[in-house]
Design an enzyme around this catalytic site. Structure first.
Site, mmCIF file in Angstrom:
data_model
loop_
_atom_site.group_PDB
_atom_site.id
_atom_site.type_symbol
_atom_site.label_atom_id
_atom_site.label_comp_id
_atom_site.label_asym_id
_atom_site.label_seq_id
_atom_site.Cartn_x
_atom_site.Cartn_y
_atom_site.Cartn_z
ATOM 1 N N ARG A 10 -19.703 -75.483 -50.278
ATOM 2 C CA ARG A 10 -19.749 -76.866 -50.771
ATOM 3 C C ARG A 10 -18.322 -77.361 -50.978
ATOM 4 O O ARG A 10 -17.373 -76.605 -50.840
ATOM 5 C CB ARG A 10 -20.469 -76.891 -52.114
ATOM 6 C CG ARG A 10 -19.809 -75.918 -53.092
ATOM 7 C CD ARG A 10 -20.254 -76.075 -54.499
ATOM 8 N NE ARG A 10 -19.960 -74.893 -55.297
ATOM 9 C CZ ARG A 10 -18.825 -74.660 -55.919
ATOM 10 N NH1 ARG A 10 -17.824 -75.517 -55.822
ATOM 11 N NH2 ARG A 10 -18.636 -73.558 -56.620
ATOM 12 N N GLU A 44 -16.030 -64.365 -52.619
ATOM 13 C CA GLU A 44 -17.262 -65.055 -52.238
ATOM 14 C C GLU A 44 -16.926 -66.305 -51.443
ATOM 15 O O GLU A 44 -15.759 -66.704 -51.353
ATOM 16 C CB GLU A 44 -18.092 -65.416 -53.478
ATOM 17 C CG GLU A 44 -17.390 -66.361 -54.439
ATOM 18 C CD GLU A 44 -18.220 -66.595 -55.707
ATOM 19 O OE1 GLU A 44 -18.556 -65.605 -56.385
ATOM 20 O OE2 GLU A 44 -18.512 -67.760 -56.008
ATOM 21 N N LYS A 73 -12.307 -71.907 -63.881
ATOM 22 C CA LYS A 73 -10.997 -72.441 -63.509
ATOM 23 C C LYS A 73 -10.685 -73.676 -64.340
ATOM 24 O O LYS A 73 -11.560 -74.503 -64.566
ATOM 25 C CB LYS A 73 -11.010 -72.854 -62.031
ATOM 26 C CG LYS A 73 -11.281 -71.706 -61.077
ATOM 27 C CD LYS A 73 -11.634 -72.227 -59.689
ATOM 28 C CE LYS A 73 -12.143 -71.101 -58.811
ATOM 29 N NZ LYS A 73 -12.776 -71.604 -57.568
#
Lengths: 165, 501
Positions: B299, B295, B244
């Site tokens: 975190r 997925e 990204k």
């Protein structure tokens, strides 16, 4: 070299310029154009620069004959060349140079081997990213100068090539 | 639970087990909450901003990640010796390593993240897929991790293009789209090598590659008492080779109804998984508004600031409070989205040479200070950007009441971002965010790889050559200057009228 003549390398191109002092200004001849330039360092690394009618705050950092310049939203690197480019432009680079420092993880060729243009020669890992260094032209491998597991510097020659056009 | 700086600090001292911009971000959040801070660092990072910012700093060892930021024993030991109560892992490094979470727990430290068992279950991409299926969330056809021959047969059965994914870890590492069956073996070998160096495990799984899709992910917060809320989506379709680079909130492709359905799916999955703390559920969204589970990232995400700017929720504060056992008082119906935020990741990489990392010294740094612009930075002027870690330097995040204004602010911020001395992707980011397709909000995950194949860094305009020449002309070429006497012999003497040093 005539007084005021300057040779630069920028964006991979050789450029010849001529500078003439004109009072507070400098007139820079770039190709067919003559640009009136006025620069003033307002604080270390920060310029007030006026080129013709375009006025910008520019930032720069200098490393000997190289200047990094941030101008109008983009950063550029310009180096002073010692000589004008030859009639055919800069000589093509003969050696394959490692593009960045890192860990040499694999060497994919052996001395004596013929390689095609674009064929992977070795792999360097830096910042967790693998970079494959490829042959720029068809050639024969003359020597391999480093072993997997070694750290290699940016610009280092790991695989020496010979022959080719 | 969202603004508690007046209350008692959730911890007395927190160790931040990371470096760069994310370590700085977390250290600041701790300081805002009145928590004392411990930074850890490797030998090459001794004067990095995160080290200078913390109350205490512990050197872990040599530069290699295995000897420093990936060294579980040394980090746990540093936390013990400094009396830290909790450890925040940031993203990358040990953030999704269940052994690290477990080691913290065994040492009596609070790990700021989900329990080790949940990290393990969701970090295993194949198990996570099955969990999603049980939760009734659509998944793409695929094949679990296997040997090369099995995966190759499975790829042919699925039909190309297929996507290779690391079974462990995230961040796009090891991810490969394979369109040509003849390239499959080569791509698989390369993916395995990349993931083994990042995650210490070379298991790769296979998924059918969905063409022309968007990458949309949902931020959730979950407390220890089973309450989960979602903070809406982030659009992350602007990727270069599965990494990204530009993210925004909200997604131009998601309306209120779709947001509710995506959010509900993310909440259901994380609730069933026993999730605690901040997490992200990633989906692929097709043109028809159908979404498929990708997925879960267990975190804090790199791109978390866009959600913070639009929802007003400080995700790192929330993480720390949840980790300390606070109840999530934020109710789902209280979550609202105001305006638009867009983030661009600034990397030390050379777009001219295939975006290879470009370590080096930052000779000049001037970060943008503009209305509505937030810069999460991890570097300082004069710093050597080391070769050993992810090349992210900073994130530039722009917020405005509407998307066009946010994009305009981002463009101006990127143009005013001065990093000199090493190569960065700033010019490339500018080309991406000013591209008509991105401006129109019409991009899929293939956008960057398709639209910028022949892109190259802008050539210096004549103005740049003229200014550079004027500055360079202040001194004779090096080597000649020392021996030359001033005066008429100096060919540059005629330029003395310049007011330069």
């Amino acid at each position: 070299m005539r007084p005021g003549q300057l040779y630069l390398i920028a964006g991979g191109q050789h450029v010849a310029l001529e500078l003439r002092a004109a009072g507070e200004e400098v007139v820079v001849l770039v190709g067919e154009r003559a640009l009136r330039v006025r620069v003033r360092e307002v604080e270390p690394g920060v310029l007030e620069a006026v080129v013709e009618d375009l006025r910008r705050m520019a930032f720069y950092a200098r490393e000997e004959d190289t200047i990094h310049l941030h101008w109008d939203g983009h950063a550029y690197t310009v180096s002073r060349a010692r000589h004008a480019a030859g009639p055919r432009g800069p000589e093509p680079e003969q050696d394959v140079r490692t593009p960045l420092p890192g860990l040499l993880t694999r060497v994919l060729v052996q001395p004596g081997q013929e390689v095609a243009a674009g064929q992977p020669l070795y792999v360097v890992e830096a910042m967790k990213i693998e970079t494959v260094v490829r042959a720029p032209r068809p050639a024969r491998v003359r020597r391999v100068l480093a072993q997997p597991g070694q750290q290699v510097e940016g610009g280092a020659v790991v695989v020496e090539l010979e022959g080719g056009p | 639970m969202v603004g508690t700086v007046n209350n008692r600090p959730p911890f007395s001292k927190v160790l931040v087990a990371n470096r760069g911009e994310i370590a700085v971000r977390i250290l600041r959040a701790c300081q805002e909450l009145g928590i004392r801070t411990v930074a850890v660092y490797s030998e090459v990072d001794a004067t990095s901003p995160h080290v200078l910012l913390a109350d205490e700093a512990v050197c872990l060892g040599r530069a290699e990640p295995e000897a420093s930021y990936l060294h579980v024993g040394r980090i746990v030991d540093a936390a013990r010796r400094t009396g830290a109560e909790a450890v925040h892992p940031g993203y990358g490094f040990l953030a999704e390593n269940p052994e690290f979470a477990q080691a913290c727990r065994e040492a009596g430290l609070t790990f700021v993240g989900p329990p080790a068992e949940v990290i393990a279950a969701l970090g295993d991409k194949d198990r996570a897929r099955r969990l999603a299926q049980v939760a009734g969330i659509p998944t793409l056809p695929g094949h679990p991790p296997a040997d090369d021959d099995t995966l190759e047969r499975a790829a042919h059965a699925l039909g190309f293009p297929v996507l290779l994914k690391a079974a462990a870890g995230g961040g796009g590492r090891g991810m490969r789209v394979v369109r040509d069956p003849l390239q499959f073996r080569h791509a698989l070998a390369s993916a395995r090598r990349e993931v083994v160096s990042s995650f210490g495990n070379d298991a790769i799984l296979l998924e059918k590659y969905l063409q022309d899709a968007r990458h949309v992910e949902v931020q959730i917060l979950a407390d220890r008492y089973g309450k989960v809320v979602h903070l809406g989506e982030r659009e992350c379709s602007v990727q270069r080779r599965c990494q990204k680079i530009v993210e925004e909130c909200p997604s131009p492709a998601v309306d209120t109804d779709l947001r509710a359905r995506l959010g509900e799916a993310a909440v259901r999955l994380t609730q069933q998984a026993g999730y605690v703390n901040a997490g992200t559920v990633e989906f692929l969204l097709d043109r028809d508004g159908c979404f498929y589970f990708l997925e879960v990232n267990t975190r804090l995400q790199v791109e978390h600031p866009v959600t913070e700017l639009v929802t007003g929720v400080d995700l790192v504060h929330a993480q720390l409070l949840i980790a300390a056992g606070h109840r999530l008082s934020l109710r789902q119906e209280e979550v609202s989205w105001r305006g638009h935020a867009v983030e661009a990741r600034v990397y030390a990489e050379d777009p001219e040479r295939g975006f290879v990392p470009s370590p080096g010294r930052i000779l000049r740094l001037r970060e943008p200070h503009l209305p509505g612009v937030r810069v999460d930075s991890g570097v300082r002027e004069g710093q050597m950007v080391p070769v050993h870690y992810d090349p992210i330097l900073a994130k530039v995040v722009a917020w405005a009441a509407d998307r066009p204004t946010a994009l305009s602010r981002l463009v101006h911020a990127l143009r005013e971002y001065v990093v000199l001395g090493l190569k960065t992707n700033l010019a490339f980011l500018l080309a991406v965010v000013t591209h008509s397709a991105f401006q129109a909000g019409e991009v899929s995950t293939e956008f960057v790889d398709e639209a910028f194949t022949s892109w190259h860094t802008p050539d210096p305009p004549p103005e740049v050559l003229a200014v550079a020449a004027t500055v360079l002309a202040q001194q004779a070429p090096s080597g000649a200057s020392a021996s030359r006497a001033p005066g008429d012999l100096d060919p540059w003497g005629r330029l003395r009228g310049l007011r330069l040093p």
